[in-house]
Design an enzyme around this catalytic site. Structure first.
Site, PDB file in Angstrom:
ATOM      1  N   GLU A 250      18.429 117.165  29.546  1.00 32.50           N
ATOM      2  CA  GLU A 250      16.822 117.193  28.926  1.00 32.50           C
ATOM      3  C   GLU A 250      16.126 115.993  29.266  1.00 32.50           C
ATOM      4  O   GLU A 250      16.737 115.011  29.403  1.00 32.50           O
ATOM      5  CB  GLU A 250      17.084 117.558  27.308  1.00 32.50           C
ATOM      6  CG  GLU A 250      17.773 118.864  27.007  1.00 32.50           C
ATOM      7  CD  GLU A 250      18.161 118.912  25.399  1.00 32.50           C
ATOM      8  OE1 GLU A 250      18.080 117.541  24.800  1.00 32.50           O
ATOM      9  OE2 GLU A 250      18.833 119.761  25.110  1.00 32.50           O
ATOM     10  N   LYS A 252      14.597 112.791  28.138  1.00 37.57           N
ATOM     11  CA  LYS A 252      14.799 111.725  27.117  1.00 37.57           C
ATOM     12  C   LYS A 252      13.526 111.159  26.943  1.00 37.57           C
ATOM     13  O   LYS A 252      12.976 110.413  27.483  1.00 37.57           O
ATOM     14  CB  LYS A 252      15.639 110.742  27.435  1.00 37.57           C
ATOM     15  CG  LYS A 252      16.235 109.632  26.224  1.00 37.57           C
ATOM     16  CD  LYS A 252      17.204 108.782  26.810  1.00 37.57           C
ATOM     17  CE  LYS A 252      17.736 107.954  25.488  1.00 37.57           C
ATOM     18  NZ  LYS A 252      16.596 107.661  24.739  1.00 37.57           N
ATOM     19  N   ARG A 257      13.066 109.458  16.932  1.00 33.60           N
ATOM     20  CA  ARG A 257      13.520 110.673  16.391  1.00 33.60           C
ATOM     21  C   ARG A 257      13.241 111.183  14.959  1.00 33.60           C
ATOM     22  O   ARG A 257      13.231 110.263  14.202  1.00 33.60           O
ATOM     23  CB  ARG A 257      15.073 110.431  16.553  1.00 33.60           C
ATOM     24  CG  ARG A 257      15.926 111.496  16.242  1.00 33.60           C
ATOM     25  CD  ARG A 257      17.447 111.130  16.611  1.00 33.60           C
ATOM     26  NE  ARG A 257      18.477 112.296  16.581  1.00 33.60           N
ATOM     27  CZ  ARG A 257      19.457 112.277  16.858  1.00 33.60           C
ATOM     28  NH1 ARG A 257      20.127 111.256  17.846  1.00 33.60           N
ATOM     29  NH2 ARG A 257      20.402 113.272  17.049  1.00 33.60           N
ATOM     30  N   ARG A 272      15.462 108.417  12.093  1.00 31.49           N
ATOM     31  CA  ARG A 272      16.960 108.174  12.477  1.00 31.49           C
ATOM     32  C   ARG A 272      17.538 107.541  11.707  1.00 31.49           C
ATOM     33  O   ARG A 272      18.871 107.613  11.345  1.00 31.49           O
ATOM     34  CB  ARG A 272      16.601 107.494  13.848  1.00 31.49           C
ATOM     35  CG  ARG A 272      18.191 107.203  14.449  1.00 31.49           C
ATOM     36  CD  ARG A 272      18.025 106.626  15.802  1.00 31.49           C
ATOM     37  NE  ARG A 272      19.349 106.039  16.171  1.00 31.49           N
ATOM     38  CZ  ARG A 272      20.551 105.506  15.860  1.00 31.49           C
ATOM     39  NH1 ARG A 272      19.995 104.645  14.669  1.00 31.49           N
ATOM     40  NH2 ARG A 272      21.597 105.216  16.404  1.00 31.49           N
ATOM     41  N   GLU A 301      12.011 114.840  19.059  1.00 29.30           N
ATOM     42  CA  GLU A 301      11.530 113.449  19.144  1.00 29.30           C
ATOM     43  C   GLU A 301       9.949 113.623  19.193  1.00 29.30           C
ATOM     44  O   GLU A 301       9.299 114.288  19.803  1.00 29.30           O
ATOM     45  CB  GLU A 301      11.811 113.078  20.758  1.00 29.30           C
ATOM     46  CG  GLU A 301      11.591 111.534  20.968  1.00 29.30           C
ATOM     47  CD  GLU A 301      12.743 110.585  20.727  1.00 29.30           C
ATOM     48  OE1 GLU A 301      13.579 110.850  19.634  1.00 29.30           O
ATOM     49  OE2 GLU A 301      12.546 109.385  20.895  1.00 29.30           O
ATOM     50  N   PHE A 341      14.878 119.406  19.849  1.00 32.31           N
ATOM     51  CA  PHE A 341      16.186 119.541  20.787  1.00 32.31           C
ATOM     52  C   PHE A 341      17.306 120.189  19.823  1.00 32.31           C
ATOM     53  O   PHE A 341      18.179 120.370  20.515  1.00 32.31           O
ATOM     54  CB  PHE A 341      16.276 118.376  21.520  1.00 32.31           C
ATOM     55  CG  PHE A 341      16.464 116.865  20.530  1.00 32.31           C
ATOM     56  CD1 PHE A 341      17.796 116.870  19.870  1.00 32.31           C
ATOM     57  CD2 PHE A 341      15.589 115.998  20.646  1.00 32.31           C
ATOM     58  CE1 PHE A 341      18.076 115.682  19.210  1.00 32.31           C
ATOM     59  CE2 PHE A 341      15.794 115.099  19.670  1.00 32.31           C
ATOM     60  CZ  PHE A 341      16.733 114.688  19.085  1.00 32.31           C
ATOM     61  N   ARG A 417      29.281 109.204  17.599  1.00 30.93           N
ATOM     62  CA  ARG A 417      28.809 108.756  19.158  1.00 30.93           C
ATOM     63  C   ARG A 417      29.803 109.038  19.837  1.00 30.93           C
ATOM     64  O   ARG A 417      30.816 108.447  19.944  1.00 30.93           O
ATOM     65  CB  ARG A 417      28.255 107.221  19.140  1.00 30.93           C
ATOM     66  CG  ARG A 417      27.609 106.870  20.449  1.00 30.93           C
ATOM     67  CD  ARG A 417      27.600 105.491  20.419  1.00 30.93           C
ATOM     68  NE  ARG A 417      26.746 104.834  19.455  1.00 30.93           N
ATOM     69  CZ  ARG A 417      25.319 104.860  19.733  1.00 30.93           C
ATOM     70  NH1 ARG A 417      24.668 105.511  20.568  1.00 30.93           N
ATOM     71  NH2 ARG A 417      24.545 104.358  18.620  1.00 30.93           N
ATOM     72  N   LYS A 423      23.667 109.521  27.436  1.00 24.58           N
ATOM     73  CA  LYS A 423      21.951 109.012  27.841  1.00 24.58           C
ATOM     74  C   LYS A 423      22.149 108.400  29.214  1.00 24.58           C
ATOM     75  O   LYS A 423      22.934 107.629  29.650  1.00 24.58           O
ATOM     76  CB  LYS A 423      21.352 108.299  27.031  1.00 24.58           C
ATOM     77  CG  LYS A 423      22.147 107.272  26.395  1.00 24.58           C
ATOM     78  CD  LYS A 423      21.690 106.451  25.309  1.00 24.58           C
ATOM     79  CE  LYS A 423      22.541 105.360  24.567  1.00 24.58           C
ATOM     80  NZ  LYS A 423      22.126 105.009  23.181  1.00 24.58           N
TER      81      LYS A 423
HETATM   82  P1  ATP Z   1      21.283 105.378  19.599  1.00 26.12           P
HETATM   83  O1  ATP Z   1      20.074 106.208  18.909  1.00 26.12           O
HETATM   84  O2  ATP Z   1      22.021 106.316  20.902  1.00 26.12           O
HETATM   85  O3  ATP Z   1      21.865 104.679  18.699  1.00 26.12           O
HETATM   86  P2  ATP Z   1      18.866 103.972  20.596  1.00 26.12           P
HETATM   87  O4  ATP Z   1      18.370 103.832  19.273  1.00 26.12           O
HETATM   88  O5  ATP Z   1      18.705 102.792  21.330  1.00 26.12           O
HETATM   89  O6  ATP Z   1      20.225 104.326  20.609  1.00 26.12           O
HETATM   90  P3  ATP Z   1      18.693 105.379  22.829  1.00 26.12           P
HETATM   91  O7  ATP Z   1      19.663 104.610  23.384  1.00 26.12           O
HETATM   92  O8  ATP Z   1      17.166 105.521  23.187  1.00 26.12           O
HETATM   93  O9  ATP Z   1      18.525 105.102  21.506  1.00 26.12           O
HETATM   94  O10 ATP Z   1      19.024 106.956  22.861  1.00 26.12           O
HETATM   95  C1  ATP Z   1      19.134 108.130  21.560  1.00 26.12           C
HETATM   96  C2  ATP Z   1      17.792 108.578  21.169  1.00 26.12           C
HETATM   97  O11 ATP Z   1      17.149 109.141  22.336  1.00 26.12           O
HETATM   98  C3  ATP Z   1      17.828 109.530  20.269  1.00 26.12           C
HETATM   99  O12 ATP Z   1      18.303 108.969  19.176  1.00 26.12           O
HETATM  100  C4  ATP Z   1      16.355 110.125  20.174  1.00 26.12           C
HETATM  101  O13 ATP Z   1      15.643 109.335  19.378  1.00 26.12           O
HETATM  102  C5  ATP Z   1      16.073 110.073  21.574  1.00 26.12           C
HETATM  103  N1  ATP Z   1      15.987 111.052  22.473  1.00 26.12           N
HETATM  104  C6  ATP Z   1      15.009 111.389  23.434  1.00 26.12           C
HETATM  105  N2  ATP Z   1      15.116 112.680  23.713  1.00 26.12           N
HETATM  106  C7  ATP Z   1      16.170 113.185  23.249  1.00 26.12           C
HETATM  107  C8  ATP Z   1      16.867 114.629  23.353  1.00 26.12           C
HETATM  108  N3  ATP Z   1      16.462 115.265  24.330  1.00 26.12           N
HETATM  109  N4  ATP Z   1      17.952 114.673  23.058  1.00 26.12           N
HETATM  110  C9  ATP Z   1      18.271 113.981  21.922  1.00 26.12           C
HETATM  111  N5  ATP Z   1      17.941 112.811  21.797  1.00 26.12           N
HETATM  112  C10 ATP Z   1      16.594 112.286  22.286  1.00 26.12           C
END
Ligand code: ATP
Length: 589
Positions: A250, A252, A257, A272, A301, A341, A417, A423
């Site tokens: 998907e 990103k 979120r 989040r 998102e 999503f 996690r 990712k």
């Molecule tokens: P994390 O949320 O993993 O602790 P982080 O806040 O730094 O770390 P990212 O590393 O950017 O976030 O990756 C996860 C986040 O990506 C998700 O919490 C969500 O906000 C975002 N995201 C974007 N697209 C998607 C998708 N298709 N599915 C799930 N999450 C997505």
């Protein structure tokens, strides 16, 4: 229940940093706590009155808190302020100036947890004109009947500076030990916590009804679910290995979120971090109301977009929505979309135990039809790393950070996690030092405020070997109203009824032009593109190059003819240089 044992535990906890010792102190306190008080004591331990998602704040201004201490201690404001300057903490200030009071309160009724908690509730719930004065009086009345150490914690709590150094997981351990005698039961508590985000309720259920009641805690509308998180991988190959033979890939998106809770007559949004953020996005809230279901919990998102081109904009643009006032204006100037999503709950049923691919089908049904800004996250299935790479290139070209790769058979694991979601982000981010001069070859009609003008322009670089203009970007940002008028006027002379023979572009446009007008563009970087044709196959078979986050600098290069525009070879060189900068940076690490 007396407040004293709570205070004693807090004091002991402040003295220690060992997690085991902290857990022991908590276990002792929880065992002393009457079952019907467990919920409240659990919140107090966490330094809160209710679960975070309730968004309840004490809201007592610093100055008012100091006045409350002055009133109850009978000292002057100047004295209190002097102590505050020295200690830097309002709770410690209360503890210091109230020392002499402990004697006098020895003979009065002991302070109770019930009284402390209900006064805190009153402080939090007092709002509107005159509320600060009222809050002050409530705080002062509590202090009047407290010992110095009680006063210290009361003021720390009220001001949100109570730091016992415990994570939620330590509290879960302590609850499991105190009420079941076995730390292994913590998993059941954690599961209940993950779907309810409410430690106080989990603790109360455990103490009053036992473990079975905790095990039956279900997802509930308007209680946020702790989000499932993703592990990081660095290559498509690794992502594919983690997934097995099939993966859902998907976009990103780089936004925020949001968990949507849609009921029959209201919608709430949670961040989040499980805070209520319904106010930030009244437009999303309204659009979610029209989804094809009675009740649902969905995740997506939210991302800012350029309304003309529907291009995604960088995360920073969402900051404009974090405000209490002027939200109408912000909605107009900074439009967003939400790409859903996941779906965790639908019309009375929890869906978290379904495989992801089934949840996605239900989500697609729910989002079907016209819901304005509510969309479904672009997704593809992949069986090979090359397919992930390909989707990744189009994601990045469209302004995404990378891709999320998910196991189609995975259940929704709240709060976890794991490698069920991974990712894969683009690795580098460089600002293109140079501007590019590109030729306008086509346009999309404007919408909304730009009706009657062009919303976005299709730009091309020049390929001198074949004497054609190959597409490299669509641009819709950086234009003032004057520019838009000027472009419309000047380009009108060059409108043609189909794509110009010297223009190589794979996309449909509303209007095509003779390739004559050159404008200056700045972008954040050059990326591989499955849709643009500039330098196609030069870097990778089947891919051209495109600009990421392109913006018009304001300069129309009427001093340049189209054939003097930036060439496709120059763009390929810039791309390679970017890679070199990147690998150089990596080697330095
Ligand atoms: P994390 O949320 O993993 O602790 P982080 O806040 O730094 O770390 P990212 O590393 O950017 O976030 O990756 C996860 C986040 O990506 C998700 O919490 C969500 O906000 C975002 N995201 C974007 N697209 C998607 C998708 N298709 N599915 C799930 N999450 C997505």
């Amino acid at each position: 229940m007396d407040f004293e044992p709570v205070i004693q535990t807090f004091e002991q906890m402040e003295q220690t940093s060992s997690r085991l010792a902290l857990t022991d102190h908590l276990v002792t306190l929880l065992k002393k706590t009457p079952a019907d008080m467990i919920g409240k004591v659990t919140y107090l331990i966490q330094g809160k009155l209710y679960p975070d998602y309730e968004g309840v704040e004490m809201g007592l201004a610093e100055r008012m808190a100091l006045r409350a201490i002055a009133i109850s201690s009978g000292r002057s404001m100047a004295e209190i302020e002097a102590v505050y300057r020295e200690t830097g903490d309002i709770g410690d200030t209360a503890g210091k100036v109230m020392v002499s009071k402990s004697q006098s309160t020895l003979f009065s009724e002991p302070m109770t947890v019930e009284r402390v908690y209900s006064t805190f509730e009153k402080i939090a719930k007092t709002v509107g004109p005159g509320s600060q004065e009222m809050k002050l009086r409530l705080a002062a009345s509590l202090l009047n009947d407290s010992t110095a150490s009680e006063g210290r914690y009361i003021m720390k709590f009220v001001m949100g500076t109570l730091r016992l150094g415990i994570a939620d997981y330590t509290v879960l351990d302590a609850l499991a030990l105190a009420f079941t005698g076995d730390k292994a039961n913590r998993q059941a508590l954690e599961n209940a916590y993950n779907v309810s985000s409410d430690l106080g309720t989990v603790a109360r259920l455990l103490a009053t009804k036992g473990l079975a009641a905790v095990q039956s805690v279900q997802i509930t509308l308007f209680k946020p679910v702790r989000p499932m998180l993703a592990e990081r991988v660095s290559t498509a190959k690794e992502a594919m290995e983690r997934m097995g033979d099939k993966a859902a890939v998907e976009y990103k998106l780089d936004g925020e979120r949001v968990q949507i809770h849609k009921g029959k007559s209201r919608v709430e949004l949670f961040s989040r971090r499980l805070e209520k953020i319904t106010d930030h996005y009244p437009d999303v809230t309204k659009a979610a109301m029209s989804l094809a279901c009675k009740e649902a919990i969905m995740e997506g998102e939210v991302v800012a977009i350029n309304p003309q081109t529907e291009e995604y904009l960088p995360f920073q643009e969402l900051m404009h929505r974090r405000r209490k006032h002027g939200i109408e204006e912000a909605m107009e100037n900074y439009p967003v979309v939400i790409n859903l999503f996941d779906i965790l709950y639908l019309d009375g049923k929890s869906l978290t135990d379904l495989p992801y691919e089934d949840r996605r089908k239900l989500l697609a049904k729910t989002v079907k039809g016209k819901n304005g800004m509510v969309k479904i996250m672009p997704q593809a299935t992949a069986a090979k790393p090359a397919e992930i790479d390909r989707f990744m290139a189009s994601a990045i070209e469209n302004g995404c950070e990378g891709v999320m790769v998910k196991m189609p058979s995975s259940t929704y694991r709240a709060g976890a996690r794991e490698y069920l979601w991974v990712k894969l982000k683009r690795e580098y981010r460089t600002e293109l030092a140079d501007t590019l001069d590109l030729v306008i070859t086509g346009a999309l009609h404007g919408r909304g405020r730009r009706v009657g003008k062009y919303g976005a322009l299709l730009l091309a670089a020049y390929d001198p070997k074949e004497d054609v203009f190959r597409s490299v970007s669509k641009v819709g940002t950086g234009f003032t109203d004057e520019h838009l008028d000027q472009f419309y006027r000047e380009l009108e002379k060059h409108v043609i009824h189909k794509k110009h023979a010297r223009v190589d572009a794979g996309m449909e446009m509303d209007v095509w032009f003779e390739p004559v007008m050159v404008i200056e563009i700045i972008a954040s970087e050059i990326t591989l593109s499955p849709s643009h044709t500039a330098a196609k196959n030069a870097i990778r078979e089947g891919f051209g190059l495109a600009l990421r986050f392109p913006k018009f600098t304001g300069k129309i290069r009427d001093d340049k003819e189209a054939e003097s525009a930036t060439t496709t070879d120059e763009i390929a060189t810039l791309y390679r240089r970017q890679l070199k900068v990147h690998s150089g940076a990596k080697a330095d690490k």
